[in-house]
Motif scaffolding. Structure first.
Motif, PDB file in Angstrom:
ATOM      1  N   LYS A  76       0.866  -1.174   0.000  1.00  0.00           N
ATOM      2  CA  LYS A  76       0.000   0.000   0.000  1.00  0.00           C
ATOM      3  C   LYS A  76       0.906   1.228   0.000  1.00  0.00           C
ATOM      4  CE  LYS A  76      -2.821  -3.263   1.811  1.00  0.00           C
ATOM      5  NZ  LYS A  76      -2.353  -4.598   2.158  1.00  0.00           N
ATOM      6  N   GLU A  77       0.665   2.160  -0.947  1.00  0.00           N
ATOM      7  CA  GLU A  77       1.490   3.362  -1.036  1.00  0.00           C
ATOM      8  C   GLU A  77       0.687   4.588  -0.607  1.00  0.00           C
ATOM      9  OE1 GLU A  77       4.343   5.845  -4.167  1.00  0.00           O
ATOM     10  OE2 GLU A  77       3.053   4.236  -4.925  1.00  0.00           O
ATOM     11  N   TYR A  78       1.332   5.432   0.175  1.00  0.00           N
ATOM     12  CA  TYR A  78       0.729   6.643   0.717  1.00  0.00           C
ATOM     13  C   TYR A  78       1.574   7.855   0.346  1.00  0.00           C
ATOM     14  CZ  TYR A  78      -1.541   3.192   3.704  1.00  0.00           C
ATOM     15  OH  TYR A  78      -2.245   2.102   4.168  1.00  0.00           O
ATOM     16  N   TYR A  79       0.897   8.979   0.101  1.00  0.00           N
ATOM     17  CA  TYR A  79       1.575  10.258  -0.007  1.00  0.00           C
ATOM     18  C   TYR A  79       1.243  11.022   1.265  1.00  0.00           C
ATOM     19  CZ  TYR A  79       2.471   9.683  -5.065  1.00  0.00           C
ATOM     20  OH  TYR A  79       2.902   9.252  -6.291  1.00  0.00           O
ATOM     21  N   LYS A 116      11.343  11.252  -0.791  1.00  0.00           N
ATOM     22  CA  LYS A 116      10.749  12.584  -0.853  1.00  0.00           C
ATOM     23  C   LYS A 116      10.311  12.841  -2.285  1.00  0.00           C
ATOM     24  CE  LYS A 116      11.908  17.394   0.177  1.00  0.00           C
ATOM     25  NZ  LYS A 116      12.961  18.276   0.704  1.00  0.00           N
ATOM     26  N   LEU A 117       9.090  13.339  -2.457  1.00  0.00           N
ATOM     27  CA  LEU A 117       8.597  13.688  -3.789  1.00  0.00           C
ATOM     28  C   LEU A 117       9.186  15.040  -4.190  1.00  0.00           C
ATOM     29  CD1 LEU A 117       4.848  12.685  -3.315  1.00  0.00           C
ATOM     30  CD2 LEU A 117       6.573  11.428  -4.584  1.00  0.00           C
ATOM     31  N   VAL A 119       8.145  16.941  -6.637  1.00  0.00           N
ATOM     32  CA  VAL A 119       7.052  17.834  -7.023  1.00  0.00           C
ATOM     33  C   VAL A 119       5.802  17.409  -6.249  1.00  0.00           C
ATOM     34  CG1 VAL A 119       5.627  18.600  -8.970  1.00  0.00           C
ATOM     35  CG2 VAL A 119       8.044  18.073  -9.338  1.00  0.00           C
ATOM     36  N   ALA A 120       5.035  18.370  -5.793  1.00  0.00           N
ATOM     37  CA  ALA A 120       3.788  18.061  -5.071  1.00  0.00           C
ATOM     38  C   ALA A 120       2.852  17.282  -5.986  1.00  0.00           C
ATOM     39  CB  ALA A 120       3.119  19.349  -4.607  1.00  0.00           C
ATOM     40  N   PRO A 121       2.227  16.214  -5.483  1.00  0.00           N
ATOM     41  CA  PRO A 121       1.321  15.422  -6.324  1.00  0.00           C
ATOM     42  C   PRO A 121       0.072  16.204  -6.710  1.00  0.00           C
ATOM     43  CG  PRO A 121       1.200  14.694  -4.042  1.00  0.00           C
ATOM     44  CD  PRO A 121       2.301  15.718  -4.112  1.00  0.00           C
ATOM     45  N   GLN A 122      -0.484  15.863  -7.857  1.00  0.00           N
ATOM     46  CA  GLN A 122      -1.722  16.498  -8.321  1.00  0.00           C
ATOM     47  C   GLN A 122      -2.906  15.788  -7.678  1.00  0.00           C
ATOM     48  OE1 GLN A 122      -1.861  19.262 -10.600  1.00  0.00           O
ATOM     49  NE2 GLN A 122       0.229  19.251  -9.819  1.00  0.00           N
ATOM     50  N   LEU A 123      -3.361  16.309  -6.565  1.00  0.00           N
ATOM     51  CA  LEU A 123      -4.469  15.714  -5.816  1.00  0.00           C
ATOM     52  C   LEU A 123      -5.595  16.731  -5.712  1.00  0.00           C
ATOM     53  CD1 LEU A 123      -2.361  14.192  -2.913  1.00  0.00           C
ATOM     54  CD2 LEU A 123      -3.563  12.885  -4.673  1.00  0.00           C
ATOM     55  N   SER A 139       6.721  19.354   3.049  1.00  0.00           N
ATOM     56  CA  SER A 139       7.209  18.498   1.971  1.00  0.00           C
ATOM     57  C   SER A 139       6.336  17.262   1.859  1.00  0.00           C
ATOM     58  CB  SER A 139       8.681  18.121   2.197  1.00  0.00           C
ATOM     59  OG  SER A 139       8.920  17.697   3.518  1.00  0.00           O
ATOM     60  N   TRP A 140       6.355  16.672   0.668  1.00  0.00           N
ATOM     61  CA  TRP A 140       5.600  15.450   0.404  1.00  0.00           C
ATOM     62  C   TRP A 140       6.561  14.267   0.390  1.00  0.00           C
ATOM     63  CZ3 TRP A 140       0.425  14.667   0.024  1.00  0.00           C
ATOM     64  CH2 TRP A 140      -0.402  15.784  -0.143  1.00  0.00           C
ATOM     65  N   VAL A 141       6.124  13.175   0.979  1.00  0.00           N
ATOM     66  CA  VAL A 141       6.918  11.951   0.987  1.00  0.00           C
ATOM     67  C   VAL A 141       6.024  10.791   0.559  1.00  0.00           C
ATOM     68  CG1 VAL A 141       6.502  11.551   3.454  1.00  0.00           C
ATOM     69  CG2 VAL A 141       8.506  10.542   2.394  1.00  0.00           C
ATOM     70  N   SER A 142       6.606   9.845  -0.186  1.00  0.00           N
ATOM     71  CA  SER A 142       5.913   8.600  -0.547  1.00  0.00           C
ATOM     72  C   SER A 142       6.391   7.520   0.408  1.00  0.00           C
ATOM     73  CB  SER A 142       6.250   8.205  -1.990  1.00  0.00           C
ATOM     74  OG  SER A 142       5.860   6.861  -2.220  1.00  0.00           O
TER      75      SER A 142
END
Length: 193
Positions: A76-79, A116-117, A119-123, A139-142
Motif C-alpha cells: 500500500k502506497e501513501y503520499y 521525498k517527492l 514535485v507536489a502530487p496532483q491531488l 514536503s511530500w513523501v511517498s
C-alpha cells in the motif's frame, strides 16, 4: 451455488469513517462510507483509512479477497504532506524502520520504501484546509508499506520529527487512485492486485 461478489474502488473523502455503521448518539455527526453510495449487503472495507485520511479504498463482499489484500503480500502506497522540509536522514530512518507505539507497547516498523517527492502530487483539494508553505516549509513523501498498523504512517513521520498534515493512499498493489475525484465510487468485476 455460485456466489456473485461485488467489488468497488472508491476515493474515501477526508472526514469519513471507513465503515458502514448505524449511528449511535455519539456518532450523529459522523459520516460513513454508506453515505457515498447504495452499496450491496455484506460489503466491507478492505483495510481502513482513519477519519482524517483520504484516498484509495477497496470494498468487497468477498472475505477471502479481503484477507488476501490485507495480508503482507500486497503493498500500500501513501503520499504524506509533512510539516517541515524532510531530511534524507529522516527518509533513511523511515526506510529502515522506526519505533512507534502500538497497543500500548513499542513496535519497530518493518523496512519500507520511502522517498521525498520532488514535485507536489496532483491531488484534489481537501475539504478541510490544511496548513501550507506560507506558515513554514512542508514536503511530500511517498511511503510504501506491506504492513498496516493503526495510524502507522502518521506515527512513523512523527517518530522522525515530521508530523503528517495530510495523508492520501494512492495505491493498493497494482490498483492506482489515479485521477479519481473525492467521493467517486467505481464498481469493478474484480481486483487485479
Amino acid at each position: 451455488m455460485i456466489v456473485e461478489h461485488h467489488h468497488f474502488i472508491i476515493y474515501k473523502p477526508y472526514g469519513y469513517l471507513s465503515q458502514f455503521g448505524s449511528r449511535d448518539s455519539k456518532q450523529q455527526s459522523k459520516r460513513f462510507l454508506g453515505d457515498l453510495n447504495d452499496f450491496p449487503e455484506g460489503i466491507m472495507a478492505i483495510g481502513r483509512l482513519d477519519e482524517k485520511s483520504e484516498g484509495l479504498l477497496l470494498l468487497t463482499t468477498d472475505g477471502k479477497m479481503s484477507d488476501y489484500i490485507n495480508s503482507q503480500k500486497v503493498e500500500k502506497e501513501y503520499y504524506a504532506l509533512v510539516d517541515g522540509d524532510i531530511s534524507e536522514e529522516s527518509i533513511l530512518q523511515l526506510q529502515k524502520g522506526v519505533e512507534i507505539g502500538f497497543d500500548g507497547k513499542k513496535y519497530k516498523t518493518k523496512p519500507c520504501k520511502a522517498f521525498k517527492l520532488k514535485v507536489a502530487p496532483q491531488l484534489p483539494e481537501r475539504s478541510k484546509k490544511i496548513r501550507d508553505a506560507r506558515h513554514g516549509p512542508v514536503s511530500w513523501v511517498s511511503i510504501t508499506l506491506s504492513e498496516g498498523k493503526f495510524r502507522q504512517v502518521r506515527k512513523m513521520t512523527s517518530a522522525v520529527g515530521f508530523p503528517t498534515l495530510r495523508l492520501v493512499r494512492v495505491r493498493v498493489g497494482a490498483i492506482l487512485l489515479g485521477r479519481m475525484y473525492v467521493g467517486e465510487v467505481k464498481e469493478v468485476a474484480s481486483f487485479d492486485v
